[in-house]
Design a protein around this motif. Structure first.
Motif, PDB file in Angstrom:
ATOM      1  N   THR A 107       1.136  -1.499   0.241  1.00 22.55           N
ATOM      2  CA  THR A 107      -0.118  -0.240   0.029  1.00 22.55           C
ATOM      3  C   THR A 107       0.752   1.096  -0.327  1.00 22.55           C
ATOM      4  O   THR A 107       0.798   2.204  -0.406  1.00 22.55           O
ATOM      5  N   ASP A 108       2.245   1.384   0.757  1.00 21.61           N
ATOM      6  CA  ASP A 108       3.144   2.363   0.569  1.00 21.61           C
ATOM      7  C   ASP A 108       3.030   2.436  -0.445  1.00 21.61           C
ATOM      8  O   ASP A 108       2.963   3.873  -1.213  1.00 21.61           O
ATOM      9  N   ALA A 109       3.741   2.056  -1.523  1.00 20.82           N
ATOM     10  CA  ALA A 109       3.954   1.376  -2.749  1.00 20.82           C
ATOM     11  C   ALA A 109       2.898   2.139  -4.081  1.00 20.82           C
ATOM     12  O   ALA A 109       3.556   2.896  -4.467  1.00 20.82           O
ATOM     13  N   LEU A 110       1.832   1.810  -3.330  1.00 22.96           N
ATOM     14  CA  LEU A 110       0.899   2.444  -4.329  1.00 22.96           C
ATOM     15  C   LEU A 110       0.892   3.571  -3.951  1.00 22.96           C
ATOM     16  O   LEU A 110       0.474   4.316  -5.529  1.00 22.96           O
ATOM     17  N   GLU A 111       0.510   3.697  -2.958  1.00 18.92           N
ATOM     18  CA  GLU A 111       0.533   6.037  -2.820  1.00 18.92           C
ATOM     19  C   GLU A 111       1.835   6.455  -3.081  1.00 18.92           C
ATOM     20  O   GLU A 111       1.017   7.134  -3.991  1.00 18.92           O
ATOM     21  N   ALA A 112       2.861   6.321  -3.178  1.00 21.88           N
ATOM     22  CA  ALA A 112       3.935   6.578  -3.458  1.00 21.88           C
ATOM     23  C   ALA A 112       4.107   6.838  -5.792  1.00 21.88           C
ATOM     24  O   ALA A 112       3.858   7.677  -6.339  1.00 21.88           O
ATOM     25  N   SER A 113       3.299   5.280  -5.890  1.00 15.83           N
ATOM     26  CA  SER A 113       3.082   5.175  -7.402  1.00 15.83           C
ATOM     27  C   SER A 113       2.166   6.237  -7.655  1.00 15.83           C
ATOM     28  O   SER A 113       2.089   7.065  -8.704  1.00 15.83           O
ATOM     29  N   LYS A 114       1.148   6.493  -7.149  1.00 19.93           N
ATOM     30  CA  LYS A 114       0.163   7.588  -7.269  1.00 19.93           C
ATOM     31  C   LYS A 114       0.701   8.406  -7.736  1.00 19.93           C
ATOM     32  O   LYS A 114       0.747   9.589  -8.428  1.00 19.93           O
ATOM     33  N   ALA A 115       1.462   9.345  -7.173  1.00 15.28           N
ATOM     34  CA  ALA A 115       2.382  10.858  -6.750  1.00 15.28           C
ATOM     35  C   ALA A 115       3.103  10.662  -7.695  1.00 15.28           C
ATOM     36  O   ALA A 115       3.523  12.277  -8.423  1.00 15.28           O
ATOM     37  N   SER A 116       3.967   9.499  -7.964  1.00 18.04           N
ATOM     38  CA  SER A 116       5.286  10.085  -9.014  1.00 18.04           C
ATOM     39  C   SER A 116       4.620  10.019 -10.454  1.00 18.04           C
ATOM     40  O   SER A 116       5.008  10.559 -11.340  1.00 18.04           O
ATOM     41  N   HIS A 117       3.105   8.806 -10.629  1.00 18.80           N
ATOM     42  CA  HIS A 117       2.770   8.419 -11.752  1.00 18.80           C
ATOM     43  C   HIS A 117       1.756   8.714 -11.951  1.00 18.80           C
ATOM     44  O   HIS A 117       0.350   7.595 -12.634  1.00 18.80           O
ATOM     45  N   PRO A 118       0.405  10.197 -11.577  1.00 15.16           N
ATOM     46  CA  PRO A 118      -1.005   9.941 -12.111  1.00 15.16           C
ATOM     47  C   PRO A 118      -1.483   9.759 -13.000  1.00 15.16           C
ATOM     48  O   PRO A 118      -3.001   9.469 -12.566  1.00 15.16           O
ATOM     49  N   ASP A 119      -0.691   9.412 -14.269  1.00 17.40           N
ATOM     50  CA  ASP A 119      -1.663   9.362 -15.484  1.00 17.40           C
ATOM     51  C   ASP A 119      -1.457   7.874 -15.591  1.00 17.40           C
ATOM     52  O   ASP A 119      -2.019   7.301 -16.354  1.00 17.40           O
ATOM     53  N   VAL A 120      -1.571   6.702 -14.456  1.00 17.45           N
ATOM     54  CA  VAL A 120      -0.697   5.935 -14.669  1.00 17.45           C
ATOM     55  C   VAL A 120      -2.497   5.152 -13.792  1.00 17.45           C
ATOM     56  O   VAL A 120      -2.163   5.478 -12.766  1.00 17.45           O
ATOM     57  N   ARG A 121      -2.790   4.415 -13.885  1.00 19.29           N
ATOM     58  CA  ARG A 121      -4.001   3.570 -12.992  1.00 19.29           C
ATOM     59  C   ARG A 121      -2.961   2.369 -12.503  1.00 19.29           C
ATOM     60  O   ARG A 121      -3.051   1.227 -12.761  1.00 19.29           O
ATOM     61  N   TRP A 122      -3.309   2.631 -11.048  1.00 15.84           N
ATOM     62  CA  TRP A 122      -2.124   1.968 -10.164  1.00 15.84           C
ATOM     63  C   TRP A 122      -3.215   0.455  -9.914  1.00 15.84           C
ATOM     64  O   TRP A 122      -4.319   0.867  -8.943  1.00 15.84           O
ATOM     65  N   LEU A 123      -2.888  -0.768  -9.446  1.00 18.42           N
ATOM     66  CA  LEU A 123      -3.498  -1.561  -8.730  1.00 18.42           C
ATOM     67  C   LEU A 123      -2.815  -1.958  -7.388  1.00 18.42           C
ATOM     68  O   LEU A 123      -1.899  -1.997  -8.321  1.00 18.42           O
ATOM     69  N   LEU A 124      -3.828  -2.643  -6.387  1.00 15.58           N
ATOM     70  CA  LEU A 124      -2.904  -3.144  -5.903  1.00 15.58           C
ATOM     71  C   LEU A 124      -2.833  -4.452  -5.586  1.00 15.58           C
ATOM     72  O   LEU A 124      -4.225  -5.356  -5.978  1.00 15.58           O
ATOM     73  N   GLY A 125      -2.128  -5.640  -5.479  1.00 20.85           N
ATOM     74  CA  GLY A 125      -2.334  -6.899  -5.416  1.00 20.85           C
ATOM     75  C   GLY A 125      -0.740  -8.059  -5.850  1.00 20.85           C
ATOM     76  O   GLY A 125       0.224  -7.219  -6.350  1.00 20.85           O
TER      77      GLY A 125
END
Ligand SMILES: NC(=O)c1ccc[n+]([C@@H]2O[C@H](COP(=O)([O-])OP(=O)(O)OC[C@H]3O[C@@H](n4cnc5c(N)ncnc54)[C@H](OP(=O)(O)O)[C@@H]3O)[C@@H](O)[C@H]2O)c1
Length: 243
Positions: free
Chosen positions: A40-58
């Motif tokens: 989940t922490d990587a999810l938040e960081a990824s959303k912040a770095s690449h907001p135009d990518v659609r992020w999924l947790l799994g």
């Protein structure tokens, strides 16, 4: 080259290294890009770095997570054209010293996870006559003393790639692999300085790759214009496989 417009791509292990470089380049090329991360922490960081990518947790080792991720992709865009099976772990360990848990983790992630994710994506890839790109390693086809378990998982990836290329050809699905040599990434940075130096010393071009240099070829294979290559394993290793 053809346009990635209206093409959807899913990259696993997208929070760092080669996966992160791949989602950024694929997005730049115009694809709708989904990135799967497991923390989940990587999810938040990824959303912040690449907001135009659609992020999924799994976690790819869990078939239910793979199915759930695919369901989100289908709910959002109704299709998947390319699956990039990039998630993987590599922790050096000799046969004598590697723990049972580490052996299991390597096979669970690098082999079973790749299989589960591909099974989950198969109906969508069948509908799109899409393609699969597996991230192997030079260790998948070279003897790697001191790192044999990892090498065995990547040899399995290369075997799956060629078998699936034939098995899925009647569905119009192409299956290829890329095999990087030593590449700058979070995973590579976790290796000991000595292991890093010894690995890079085996590269005829005399250095490690950047994650972007590897992602370049993932994008090239994912390109909608790459319609006639299947069962290939692209060695992106500065000549390492030649010696
Ligand atoms: N770097 C190299 O020298 C090199 C050379 C040849 C091949 N490769 C291959 O390239 C691929 C990418 O590696 P990298 O170098 O970019 O390493 P990395 O920076 O460590 O990235 C690996 C990614 O995989 C994710 N991951 C691991 N286990 C997962 C799981 N069970 N479910 C979902 N995601 C998971 C990691 O997430 P977390 O952050 O949560 O762990 C991370 O995002 C791997 O398959 C690796 O074997 C790397």
């Amino acid at each position: 080259m053809r346009s990635f417009q209206d093409k959807a791509v899913l990259v696993t292990g997208a929070s760092s290294g080669i996966g992160e470089a791949a989602v950024a380049q694929l997005r730049h090329a115009g694809a709708t890009v989904f990135g799967l991360v497991r923390r989940t922490d990587a999810l938040e960081a990824s959303k912040a770095s690449h907001p135009d990518v659609r992020w999924l947790l799994g976690d790819v080792t869990r078939p239910d997570d793979c199915s759930a991720a695919m369901q989100v992709v289908l709910d959002q865009v109704g299709r998947l054209d390319v699956l990039v099976n990039n998630a993987g772990i590599f922790v050096y360990g000799s046969l004598e010293n590697i723990s049972e848990q580490s052996i299991r983790n390597h096979f669970e992630t690098n082999v079973l996870g790749l299989i589960f994710m591909t099974q989950a994506a198969l109906p969508a890839l069948t509908a799109s006559r899409g393609s699969i790109i597996n991230v192997s390693s030079a260790a998948g086809h070279k003897a790697v003393p001191g790192n044999s378990i990892y090498g065995a998982t990547k040899a399995a990836v290369e075997s799956l790639t060629t078998s699936w290329a034939l098995e899925l050809a009647p569905k119009g699905i192409r299956v290829n692999a890329v095999s990087p040599g030593p590449t700058e990434s979070a995973g590579f940075a976790k290796m000991t300085a000595r292991d890093r130096e010894e690995t890079v010393a085996q590269v005829p071009l005399g250095r490690k790759a950047s994650a972007d240099e590897v992602a370049h070829w993932i994008v090239a294979i994912a390109d909608p214009g790459s319609t006639w290559m299947t069962g290939e394993n692209l060695r992106i290793d500065g000549g390492m496989s030649l010696i």
